[in-house]
Enzyme design. Structure first.
Site, PDB file in Angstrom:
ATOM      1  N   GLU A 125    -118.080  14.746   1.877  1.00 58.30           N
ATOM      2  CA  GLU A 125    -117.768  15.643   2.997  1.00 58.30           C
ATOM      3  C   GLU A 125    -117.241  16.994   2.512  1.00 58.30           C
ATOM      4  O   GLU A 125    -117.727  18.041   2.934  1.00 58.30           O
ATOM      5  CB  GLU A 125    -116.732  14.988   3.920  1.00 58.30           C
ATOM      6  CG  GLU A 125    -116.286  15.915   5.030  1.00 58.30           C
ATOM      7  CD  GLU A 125    -115.312  15.299   6.009  1.00 58.30           C
ATOM      8  OE1 GLU A 125    -114.729  14.239   5.720  1.00 58.30           O
ATOM      9  OE2 GLU A 125    -115.147  15.892   7.090  1.00 58.30           O
ATOM     10  N   ASP A 139    -116.544   9.924   2.434  1.00 57.07           N
ATOM     11  CA  ASP A 139    -115.636  10.616   3.354  1.00 57.07           C
ATOM     12  C   ASP A 139    -114.236  10.284   2.853  1.00 57.07           C
ATOM     13  O   ASP A 139    -113.756   9.168   3.030  1.00 57.07           O
ATOM     14  CB  ASP A 139    -115.847  10.111   4.783  1.00 57.07           C
ATOM     15  CG  ASP A 139    -115.011  10.884   5.798  1.00 57.07           C
ATOM     16  OD1 ASP A 139    -114.043  11.554   5.388  1.00 57.07           O
ATOM     17  OD2 ASP A 139    -115.316  10.799   6.996  1.00 57.07           O
ATOM     18  N   ILE A 184    -111.079  11.132   3.599  1.00 58.08           N
ATOM     19  CA  ILE A 184    -110.164  10.696   4.658  1.00 58.08           C
ATOM     20  C   ILE A 184    -110.932  10.813   5.963  1.00 58.08           C
ATOM     21  O   ILE A 184    -111.368  11.909   6.327  1.00 58.08           O
ATOM     22  CB  ILE A 184    -108.900  11.579   4.747  1.00 58.08           C
ATOM     23  CG1 ILE A 184    -108.092  11.514   3.452  1.00 58.08           C
ATOM     24  CG2 ILE A 184    -108.036  11.156   5.933  1.00 58.08           C
ATOM     25  CD1 ILE A 184    -106.854  12.410   3.459  1.00 58.08           C
ATOM     26  N   ASP A 185    -111.140   9.699   6.638  1.00 59.76           N
ATOM     27  CA  ASP A 185    -111.765   9.771   7.958  1.00 59.76           C
ATOM     28  C   ASP A 185    -110.646   9.626   8.972  1.00 59.76           C
ATOM     29  O   ASP A 185    -109.928   8.622   8.977  1.00 59.76           O
ATOM     30  CB  ASP A 185    -112.811   8.662   8.125  1.00 59.76           C
ATOM     31  CG  ASP A 185    -113.632   8.898   9.374  1.00 59.76           C
ATOM     32  OD1 ASP A 185    -114.020  10.061   9.608  1.00 59.76           O
ATOM     33  OD2 ASP A 185    -113.845   7.949  10.132  1.00 59.76           O
ATOM     34  N   THR A 219    -108.828  12.815   9.650  1.00 60.10           N
ATOM     35  CA  THR A 219    -107.918  13.830   9.095  1.00 60.10           C
ATOM     36  C   THR A 219    -106.957  14.339  10.159  1.00 60.10           C
ATOM     37  O   THR A 219    -105.793  14.619   9.866  1.00 60.10           O
ATOM     38  CB  THR A 219    -108.734  14.984   8.470  1.00 60.10           C
ATOM     39  OG1 THR A 219    -109.470  14.445   7.378  1.00 60.10           O
ATOM     40  CG2 THR A 219    -107.845  16.104   7.966  1.00 60.10           C
ATOM     41  N   ASP A 270    -119.220   9.942   7.957  1.00 62.76           N
ATOM     42  CA  ASP A 270    -118.358   9.191   8.872  1.00 62.76           C
ATOM     43  C   ASP A 270    -118.902   7.780   9.115  1.00 62.76           C
ATOM     44  O   ASP A 270    -118.148   6.869   9.437  1.00 62.76           O
ATOM     45  CB  ASP A 270    -118.254   9.902  10.232  1.00 62.76           C
ATOM     46  CG  ASP A 270    -117.616  11.278  10.126  1.00 62.76           C
ATOM     47  OD1 ASP A 270    -116.552  11.374   9.502  1.00 62.76           O
ATOM     48  OD2 ASP A 270    -118.183  12.250  10.661  1.00 62.76           O
TER      49      ASP A 270
HETATM   50  O1  LIG Z   1    -113.261  14.958   9.715  1.00 59.03           O
HETATM   51  P1  LIG Z   1    -112.963  13.495   9.577  1.00 59.03           P
HETATM   52  O2  LIG Z   1    -111.584  13.154   9.998  1.00 59.03           O
HETATM   53  O3  LIG Z   1    -113.383  12.960   8.262  1.00 59.03           O
HETATM   54  O4  LIG Z   1    -113.994  12.727  10.595  1.00 59.03           O
HETATM   55  C1  LIG Z   1    -113.979  12.827  12.022  1.00 59.03           C
HETATM   56  C2  LIG Z   1    -113.439  11.567  12.631  1.00 59.03           C
HETATM   57  O5  LIG Z   1    -114.235  10.458  12.280  1.00 59.03           O
HETATM   58  C3  LIG Z   1    -113.433  11.695  14.145  1.00 59.03           C
HETATM   59  O6  LIG Z   1    -113.004  10.499  14.727  1.00 59.03           O
HETATM   60  C4  LIG Z   1    -114.810  11.991  14.708  1.00 59.03           C
HETATM   61  O7  LIG Z   1    -114.726  12.227  16.081  1.00 59.03           O
HETATM   62  C5  LIG Z   1    -115.379  13.222  14.044  1.00 59.03           C
HETATM   63  O8  LIG Z   1    -116.700  13.416  14.535  1.00 59.03           O
HETATM   64  C6  LIG Z   1    -115.382  13.050  12.536  1.00 59.03           C
HETATM   65  O9  LIG Z   1    -115.965  14.167  11.926  1.00 59.03           O
HETATM   66 MG   LIG Z   2    -114.869  11.637   8.736  1.00 64.21          MG
HETATM   67 MG   LIG Z   3    -113.073  13.207   6.327  1.00 66.63          MG
END
Ligand SMILES: O=P([O-])([O-])O[C@@H]1[C@H](O)[C@H](O)[C@@H](O)[C@H](O)[C@H]1O
Ligand SMILES: [Mg+2]
Ligand SMILES: [Mg+2]
Length: 259
Positions: free
Chosen positions: A46, A66, A68-69, A71, A198
């Site tokens: 990412e 990814d 940190i999913d 963030t 994600d």
């Molecule tokens: O940016 P990130 O925290 O890695 O990832 C996000 C999270 O998964 C969020 O729940 C989702 O709604 C976004 O579409 C993602 O992009």
């Molecule tokens: Mg994510």
């Molecule tokens: Mg992320």
């Protein structure tokens, strides 16, 4: 605000698309340690893509990361999930394994193609519910605040809620929402706007737990298309598809815009 300062919050595609130094450091750590073992493998990360690296699958083994999913959760409360996975592309990209770690709950979700899905070593199975009116559905609002896009998301949300369903939820991370489907805690998750990193790991976890993946218009799921319905079964997935107001964000593998 102190929290935001501490975590050195920066923004990417919009003022609500957050990234921290921790995201960048974790991604580097994962990529470097995998590279040491597998020097020829490729990566789609990412934060590397945000820094201009390509987001394309080739025939080479590729790890999709990814760091940190969730963030936004991390910035606000320190909640986060870390996810990464490996894909090998033949004619169609074929996921080989997926790993999602929920630091908050100390849960390690894993799946290997053809070998099932697990949480801390215990096998996972999706919910057996076939009646959408007895279901809980997860979704997210992502980071696009264009009023036209928000109207479409709200229209889908309203339609799904008014089926009616028992409830709607959102963990703040796509990966954990998908793991909730795999665990049988919610029947389905849908979103338009998230990215391949994600979904990559958790899509294998959902299918190995017996679930189905579908595009929001009912066709085959395409992980680069930024649209997904993940459900416990086809009946529930197809019912949700009927209620979604579809739109198509720029694909993750689209060539970069000419300057
Ligand atoms: O940016 P990130 O925290 O890695 O990832 C996000 C999270 O998964 C969020 O729940 C989702 O709604 C976004 O579409 C993602 O992009
Ligand atoms: Mg994510
Ligand atoms: Mg992320």
């Amino acid at each position: 605000e102190a929290l935001l300062d501490d975590r050195k919050v920066m923004t990417k595609s919009s003022s609500v698309d957050l990234v921290t130094q921790t995201d960048q450091k974790v991604e580097q750590l994962i990529i470097q340690s995998v590279k040491e073992k597998f020097p020829t493998h490729r990566f789609i990360g990412e934060e590397s893509v945000a820094a201009g690296e390509p987001c394309i699958l080739t025939d080479d083994p590729t790890w999709i990361v990814d760091p940190i999913d969730g963030t936004t959760n991390f910035v606000h409360a320190g909640c986060r999930a870390v996810t990464w996975y490996s894909a090998v592309r033949s004619l169609l990209p074929q996921m080989e394994f997926g790993v999602v770690f929920s630091c908050l709950e100390d849960k390690m979700f894993t799946a290997r193609r053809g070998s099932g899905a697990f949480c801390n070593g215990e096998p996972l199975q999706v919910s057996g519910q076939k009646d959408i009116q007895r279901s809980i559905i997860a979704t997210e609002f992502g980071s696009n605040r264009d009023p036209e896009v928000v109207d479409k998301m709200f229209s889908s949300l309203r339609n799904v809620l008014c089926i009616p369903v028992h409830g709607m939820r959102g963990a703040g991370t796509a990966a954990i929402n998908m793991c909730l489907v795999a665990s049988g805690c919610v029947e389905a998750y849908y979103e338009i706007g998230m990215h391949v990193w994600d979904l990559a790991a958790s899509s294998l976890i959902v299918s190995e737990a017996g679930g189905v993946l579908m595009d929001v218009e009912g066709g085959a799921a395409d992980l680069m298309s930024r649209r997904i319905v993940a459900a416990n079964n086809r009946t529930i997935a197809e019912r949700i598809v009927k209620e979604i107001h579809p739109f198509a964000p720029p694909r993750d593998d689209a060539p970069p815009l000419q300057q």
